[in-house]
Design an enzyme around this catalytic site. Structure first.
Site, short mmCIF file in Angstrom:
data_model
loop_
_atom_site.label_atom_id
_atom_site.label_comp_id
_atom_site.label_asym_id
_atom_site.label_seq_id
_atom_site.Cartn_x
_atom_site.Cartn_y
_atom_site.Cartn_z
N GLN A 11 0.82 -1.22 0.00
CA GLN A 11 0.00 0.00 0.00
C GLN A 11 0.85 1.26 0.00
O GLN A 11 0.69 2.14 -0.84
CB GLN A 11 -0.88 0.03 1.26
CG GLN A 11 -2.00 -0.96 1.32
CD GLN A 11 -2.85 -0.70 2.54
OE1 GLN A 11 -3.67 0.22 2.55
NE2 GLN A 11 -2.68 -1.48 3.58
N VAL A 12 1.76 1.33 0.95
CA VAL A 12 2.61 2.51 1.06
C VAL A 12 3.66 2.52 -0.05
O VAL A 12 3.96 3.56 -0.64
CB VAL A 12 3.27 2.58 2.45
CG1 VAL A 12 4.23 3.76 2.54
CG2 VAL A 12 2.20 2.69 3.53
N TYR A 70 5.89 -7.73 7.26
CA TYR A 70 4.94 -8.80 7.48
C TYR A 70 3.78 -8.18 8.25
O TYR A 70 3.96 -7.78 9.41
CB TYR A 70 5.59 -9.92 8.29
CG TYR A 70 4.71 -11.14 8.51
CD1 TYR A 70 4.98 -12.35 7.87
CD2 TYR A 70 3.61 -11.10 9.37
CE1 TYR A 70 4.19 -13.46 8.07
CE2 TYR A 70 2.80 -12.20 9.57
CZ TYR A 70 3.11 -13.38 8.92
OH TYR A 70 2.30 -14.49 9.12
N TYR A 108 9.10 2.09 8.52
CA TYR A 108 7.75 2.30 9.02
C TYR A 108 7.42 1.29 10.11
O TYR A 108 7.72 0.10 9.99
CB TYR A 108 6.73 2.19 7.88
CG TYR A 108 7.03 3.17 6.77
CD1 TYR A 108 6.66 4.50 6.88
CD2 TYR A 108 7.75 2.76 5.64
CE1 TYR A 108 6.98 5.42 5.88
CE2 TYR A 108 8.07 3.67 4.64
CZ TYR A 108 7.68 4.99 4.77
OH TYR A 108 8.02 5.88 3.78
N THR A 110 4.42 0.77 13.69
CA THR A 110 2.98 0.59 13.90
C THR A 110 2.51 0.95 15.31
O THR A 110 3.30 0.93 16.27
CB THR A 110 2.61 -0.89 13.63
OG1 THR A 110 1.24 -1.13 13.95
CG2 THR A 110 3.45 -1.82 14.48
N TYR A 134 2.92 -9.78 15.97
CA TYR A 134 3.16 -8.72 14.99
C TYR A 134 3.76 -7.49 15.66
O TYR A 134 4.80 -6.98 15.23
CB TYR A 134 1.85 -8.37 14.28
CG TYR A 134 1.94 -7.09 13.46
CD1 TYR A 134 2.73 -7.03 12.33
CD2 TYR A 134 1.22 -5.96 13.84
CE1 TYR A 134 2.82 -5.87 11.58
CE2 TYR A 134 1.31 -4.79 13.10
CZ TYR A 134 2.11 -4.75 11.98
OH TYR A 134 2.21 -3.58 11.25
#
Length: 301
Positions: A11-12, A70, A108, A110, A134
């Protein structure tokens, strides 16, 4: 400058291919060496950390932008080794290569590094406490980059969506064409953030020059629930002529929609440090959504 974009099909990554072009030469990688538009590129699989450093050194970039990760939150509970290799070990190798070469790294992360029990927007220095594999793997990646000696910027973001890839916006638009009623979680709070905003901010940081290292939060302004986000999508998509009918959107609790991995209940991130450090203006999530949705006349972003 010469830039290496890792993960050009996500997406990014898809948006970064556009946003980074004015900055110089952009070398793109994907896991299989193919781009979503059918073009060819270098192949790099972050599931194989031993291959990462050699590719970075061969490309010899001034800046590495790592948009690969991931991100299968539930599947990560059953594939912790792979999640750790992709999200922690490979970023560590990328950062080590950058340190050796004097290159800068943009990476990036999260909101999942937090446990979601906060009562105010999370700041960069708030204690981390990931709830699952994650989040733990992404936090390990942050820590490895931070200790690498490479000049780096880590951008934590959340609730990422866009017109490409698998995400909440595309899922809602698809379901709107199939159902008269949607049931969406209303007790998880965050800031929906379009991929184009993340890409544009990244390009702005690089254009101005990165002379600092650290973690920064990057999300659109304001906050809502997944239910509120879904209602806004239906309203704006209907207004744009993308829906033949708007389904009802009913609120449900997290307990009514169980998942393999726990999600943070509160994912709002404080962006003051990013805004002040780099003199940026970030849009509210509602205006960002309106700018993202295509119209009958074409795509606005």
């Amino acid at each position: 400058m010469r830039l290496l974009l890792i993960g050009g099909n996500g997406q990014v990554g898809h948006e970064l291919r556009r946003a980074l072009l004015p900055l110089g030469e952009v070398v793109v990688t994907s896991r299989d060496g193919r781009l979503s538009d059918g073009g060819l590129c270098d192949s790099l699989d972050l599931g194989q950390p031993d291959t990462v450093g050699a590719l970075v050194e061969r490309i010899a970039p001034d800046v590495v932008v790592n948009a690969a990760a991931y991100t299968a939150v539930d599947r990560a509970e059953d594939e912790p080794g792979l999640a750790h290799r992709v999200n922690a070990e490979s970023p560590a190798r990328i950062a080590e290569a950058c340190a050796r070469m004097g290159a800068s790294l943009v990476h990036y992360s999260t909101d999942y590094v937090f446990d979601g029990q906060g009562l105010r927007p999370y700041r960069e220095d708030d204690p981390t406490a990931p709830l699952g594999v994650y989040g733990a793997s992404k936090l390990a990646g942050e820590e490895a980059i931070g200790g690498s000696g490479a000049q780096h910027v880590i951008l934590r973001t959340a609730w990422v969506y866009g017109l490409h890839g698998s995400n909440f916006l595309r899922t809602m638009l698809r379901l709107a064409g199939e159902r008269d009623e949607l049931r969406v979680v209303a007790d998880q709070i965050g800031s929906p953030t379009p991929a184009w905003l993340i890409a544009d901010v990244t390009a702005a940081l690089l254009w101005g020059g990165i002379d600092t290292s650290g973690v920064f939060h990057l999300v659109a302004g304001g906050q809502t629930s997944w239910h509120g986000f879904a209602e806004a999508i239906m309203h704006d998509a209907g207004k744009a002529g993308l829906l033949t009918r708007e389904p009802r959107v009913l609120p449900i609790t997290t307990s009514e929609f169980p998942t393999r991995a726990a999600r943070p209940a509160y994912s709002v991130l404080d962006t003051a440090r990013l805004v002040e450090q780099f003199q940026l203006e970030l849009p509210d999530w509602r205006s960002a959504l309106a700018a993202t949705l295509p119209t009958t006349a074409g795509c606005t972003r």
